[in-house]
Write an enzyme that holds these catalytic residues in place. Structure first.
Site, PDB file in Angstrom:
ATOM      1  CD  GLU A 207      -2.896   1.077   2.368  1.00 62.62           C
ATOM      2  OE1 GLU A 207      -3.852   1.867   2.366  1.00 62.62           O
ATOM      3  OE2 GLU A 207      -2.687   0.272   3.290  1.00 62.62           O
ATOM      4  CB  CYS A 241      -1.615   6.482   0.556  1.00 59.09           C
ATOM      5  SG  CYS A 241      -2.889   5.584   1.460  1.00 59.09           S
TER       6      CYS A 241
END
Length: 333
Positions: A207, A241
């Site tokens: 991720e 993110c």
């Protein structure tokens, strides 16, 4: 790793609903200590109180989700073309799983991985961010408290926390005894993990960074869009993110929307994230500030204009923290 492997071999034969009971007890401990855990996130990662409590709630929610899965580890039964035969699908635990997490979600990302790993019958070796060691220690303590509450044996080293810099993560990625490495962080870090794990034909779950865009057209609800932009862009000081980095606006509404966005940015309260009413806390470190200034310089070199913010704040903020005005740049498509 040897201890984690021994723990795995014992844990995988514990019935899944029983494994779910451990996760349920972890969730109860998190509920009892939600505010204290959130305060640690605020202290180390700089998140405002509401965000920090939201992150702890994600851990609680994942516990609830994982407990439900502990009674749903189903496999398929498949018709066979051979007489007097049938086929069935059975899912097996992998082994000791490594989790490498980042500073921006010092508890939630680890929890997503670890609660599910426990349900599936895996042991966990966790390298938390060196920026947030207290959060990592607190998470490990919560797991240990839940283990003490269990009325059945939980193997030693089911959960192992190790501290260190990127060299420790590289060591985990290289070790053939770890079948899966789940890593969260920058693209550069993910590329390194992927190469190292791939060379030994292991599995990686990555991720990584985002470059997220939001598109606003002239039929959008502009008030709703404005609130969405501000929340997405400044949450966790833009260090997620999922943070908004690019705004793509239809030409005939762009000028007014940008003015409205600048006005909203000017009302943002920047300061000590432990205080009520603060919208924006500090960056994690000086390196993050340098990266932002580098991105602004790059944008200007590409023909962009800095419309608002970008400068470091030194007044009316706690000493030593890296506080800044969030930036807005305009660049032609």
């Amino acid at each position: 790793i040897i201890s984690a492997d021994i723990a795995f071999k014992k844990w995988q034969v514990v019935p899944a609903p029983k494994r779910g009971e451990l996760v349920r007890l972890i969730g109860e401990e998190v509920r009892k200590n939600k505010k204290a855990l959130a305060q640690l996130i605020t202290l180390e990662a700089g998140k405002i109180i509401q965000e920090a409590e939201g992150e702890v709630q994600e851990w609680i929610d994942m516990c609830d989700f994982a407990v439900g899965l502990s009674r749903q580890l189903h496999g398929l039964t498949i018709s066979s073309e051979r007489p007097l035969h049938h086929m069935r699908e059975s899912w097996h635990p992998l082994g000791p799983v490594a989790v490498i997490s980042a500073f921006n979600f010092p508890m939630a990302v680890w929890a997503w991985n670890t609660m599910l790993a426990f349900i599936c019958g895996d042991s966990v070796i966790w390298k938390g961010s060196e920026q947030t060691p207290l959060c990592s220690l607190a998470c490990a303590k919560i797991v240990n408290l839940a283990i003490e509450e269990c009325d059945f044996d939980v193997p030693f080293a089911l959960h192992t926390l190790i501290m260190g810099d990127k060299a420790v993560g590289q060591w985990l990625a290289d070790d053939e005894r770890i079948p899966l490495v789940s890593a969260t962080g920058s693209v550069v870090m993910g590329q390194d993990v992927s190469r190292r794990v791939g060379q030994r034909l292991g599995r990686s779950l990555l991720e990584l960074s985002g470059n997220n865009a939001l598109v606003i057209s002239n039929i959008s609800d502009l008030d709703l869009a404005l609130r969405a932009v501000v929340f997405s862009a400044i949450g966790t000081s833009g260090q997620r993110c999922t943070s908004l980095r690019r705004l793509i606006i239809q030409q005939d509404i762009a000028d007014q929307f940008i003015l409205d966005l600048i006005s909203s940015y000017q009302t943002i309260k920047i300061g000590d994230p432990r205080e009520e009413g603060i919208h924006l806390g500090p960056l994690i470190n000086l390196q993050a500030l340098k990266k932002m200034h580098s991105a602004i310089e790059q944008g200007i070199q590409q023909g962009g204009k800095l419309l608002h913010g970008g400068e470091r704040l030194l007044k009316s903020v706690p000493d030593g923290g890296i506080y800044l005005q969030p930036a807005i740049m305009e660049i032609d498509s």
